[in-house]
Scaffold this motif. Structure first.
Motif, PDB file in Angstrom:
ATOM      1  N   LYS A   1       1.818  -0.721 -30.170  1.00 57.08           N
ATOM      2  CA  LYS A   1       1.864  -1.699 -29.077  1.00 57.08           C
ATOM      3  C   LYS A   1       2.692  -2.913 -29.489  1.00 57.08           C
ATOM      4  O   LYS A   1       3.509  -3.416 -28.707  1.00 57.08           O
ATOM      5  CB  LYS A   1       0.453  -2.135 -28.705  1.00 57.08           C
ATOM      6  CG  LYS A   1      -0.398  -1.066 -28.031  1.00 57.08           C
ATOM      7  CD  LYS A   1      -1.809  -1.582 -27.761  1.00 57.08           C
ATOM      8  CE  LYS A   1      -2.679  -0.552 -27.076  1.00 57.08           C
ATOM      9  NZ  LYS A   1      -4.067  -1.050 -26.855  1.00 57.08           N
ATOM     10  N   ARG A   2       2.476  -3.366 -30.726  1.00 57.43           N
ATOM     11  CA  ARG A   2       3.148  -4.574 -31.205  1.00 57.43           C
ATOM     12  C   ARG A   2       4.632  -4.343 -31.469  1.00 57.43           C
ATOM     13  O   ARG A   2       5.485  -5.098 -30.991  1.00 57.43           O
ATOM     14  CB  ARG A   2       2.462  -5.052 -32.494  1.00 57.43           C
ATOM     15  CG  ARG A   2       3.046  -6.339 -33.082  1.00 57.43           C
ATOM     16  CD  ARG A   2       2.528  -6.557 -34.492  1.00 57.43           C
ATOM     17  NE  ARG A   2       3.070  -5.579 -35.423  1.00 57.43           N
ATOM     18  CZ  ARG A   2       2.332  -4.915 -36.325  1.00 57.43           C
ATOM     19  NH1 ARG A   2       1.032  -5.105 -36.385  1.00 57.43           N
ATOM     20  NH2 ARG A   2       2.914  -4.059 -37.149  1.00 57.43           N
TER      21      ARG A   2
ATOM     22  N   ASN B   1      -6.310   3.754 -33.755  1.00 55.52           N
ATOM     23  CA  ASN B   1      -5.942   2.430 -33.261  1.00 55.52           C
ATOM     24  C   ASN B   1      -4.419   2.389 -33.133  1.00 55.52           C
ATOM     25  O   ASN B   1      -3.707   2.636 -34.114  1.00 55.52           O
ATOM     26  CB  ASN B   1      -6.436   1.386 -34.275  1.00 55.52           C
ATOM     27  CG  ASN B   1      -6.114  -0.028 -33.896  1.00 55.52           C
ATOM     28  OD1 ASN B   1      -5.057  -0.316 -33.353  1.00 55.52           O
ATOM     29  ND2 ASN B   1      -7.024  -0.936 -34.205  1.00 55.52           N
TER      30      ASN B   1
ATOM     31  N   ASN C   1      -2.560  -0.300 -32.167  1.00 55.22           N
ATOM     32  CA  ASN C   1      -2.069  -1.681 -32.052  1.00 55.22           C
ATOM     33  C   ASN C   1      -0.681  -1.864 -32.660  1.00 55.22           C
ATOM     34  O   ASN C   1       0.121  -2.665 -32.179  1.00 55.22           O
ATOM     35  CB  ASN C   1      -3.055  -2.652 -32.712  1.00 55.22           C
ATOM     36  CG  ASN C   1      -4.298  -2.861 -31.869  1.00 55.22           C
ATOM     37  OD1 ASN C   1      -4.306  -2.574 -30.669  1.00 55.22           O
ATOM     38  ND2 ASN C   1      -5.365  -3.347 -32.490  1.00 55.22           N
TER      39      ASN C   1
END
Length: 343
Positions: free
Chosen positions: A310-311, A305, A307
């Motif tokens: 990305k964040r 993952n 994320n």
């Protein structure tokens, strides 16, 4: 204008980072490596040993950002891995601190959290494993710790640090994955598939890995949430592991595997081979094609993952897996077909 040093800049990933920096107009790009493998008048080369502090300090003088991509390839011995991935990384951290470097981005590995068990949508909360299956990833973990400890042990340090954990890097100029696939096919080993072939994994195109590194350097400053963090970088589209080698086989006119050998059978064969390799080590060093780590790695489900990347980094893949495979195929057909045909 910032100045950059790419440690291991003559290697696979390092050279791509150098080229990306030059492509976006950076004028102060330096390479530190054990040897010079290409010419470029836009780059300042520093030849030295990563295990020697004085060599590193000469290269780090006046540098703002360091990318640490240097590491021996897979299949080497623990002593070499430790001396480069651990001792060398510790020396580089000291050199950065002594030279006033502002940022250090460390190229780690997604396998620092892999012990052979399946990883499904794993993220950065996964702990380091208690027992690694190979010395490469054990020493990459220790190197990662040495870098991230700067932020943990000295919150006021002027050196900002982070680690990028790529998964399954591939692309043009690859010296491990695709060459191994194609040489195996040339030798008739493409007839066999180990396991069911259904296990999902992350393959990450080289441009995406570079993109993740540059984003980290562009956004990381002391005190930011990026400092002291590790980030998985993938293509964010897991596929069955065997899709990649089968694509390579067929792109060069080889048949896809006809026979599936159960994983349990190959596991014990690999275990036996590892035993004899260890037994013969005092007499002769052997680098077998089949190892326990490779059998487990190619049969486990392993995808992550991203994320957090990305964040915090604003990361998203810029090249799809399919486009990356097509580019890799085209490059190898032009540049490596003669090499492969001689094997």
């Amino acid at each position: 204008m910032k100045s950059y040093l790419v440690v291991g800049g003559c290697g696979f990933l390092g050279r791509y980072i150098v080229e990306a920096l030059l492509a976006r107009g950076e004028k102060k790009v330096h390479i530190f490596d054990i040897r010079k493998s290409f010419e470029d008048d836009r780059v300042t080369f520093h030849i030295g040993d990563i295990r020697k502090l004085e060599d590193l300090e000469r290269a780090c003088k006046g540098i703002d950002t360091v990318f640490h991509t240097a590491s021996p390839t897979h299949g080497m011995g623990y002593d070499l891995y430790y001396s480069v991935n651990v001792t060398g990384t510790e020396m580089l951290v000291k050199a950065c601190q002594n030279s006033g470097v502002a940022q250090l981005v460390y190229t780690s590995s997604s396998s620092v959290v892999f012990n052979g068990a399946d990883i499904v949508n794993g993220d950065e909360t996964l702990p380091y494993v208690g027992q690694h299956l190979d010395p490469y990833n054990k020493t990459k973990e220790l190197g990662e710790r040495a870098v991230l400890d700067v932020a943990t042990n000295d919150p006021n340090s002027k050196l900002a640090v982070c680690a990028i954990r790529p998964a399954g890097i591939f692309g043009p100029r690859d010296v491990q994955g695709w060459p191994q696939f194609l040489i195996a096919a040339k030798e008739g080993k493409n007839k066999f598939m180990f396991g069911t072939g259904k296990n999902l994994c992350d393959w990450t195109y080289i441009d995406n890995v570079v993109h993740g590194h540059l984003l980290a350097a562009d956004k990381m400053v002391p005190g930011s949430k990026i400092n002291g963090q590790a980030y998985f970088i993938t293509n964010d589209e897991p596929i069955p592991f065997w899709n990649m080698p089968i694509y390579a086989y067929e792109a060069f006119g080889y048949e896809k595997p006809k026979f599936k050998i159960p994983f349990a059978v190959m596991y014990y064969i690999a275990l036996l081979i590892d035993f004899f390799v260890a037994l013969l080590k005092p007499i002769k060093t052997i680098h077998p094609t089949i190892t326990l780590f490779r059998m487990v790695y190619t049969n486990a489900t392993r995808y992550f993952n991203i994320n957090k990347a990305k964040r915090d980094l604003g990361y998203k893949p810029i090249v799809s897996v399919q486009e990356g495979m097509d580019r890799t195929r085209d490059w190898f057909k032009i540049n490596y077909s003669q090499f492969i045909n001689k094997k």
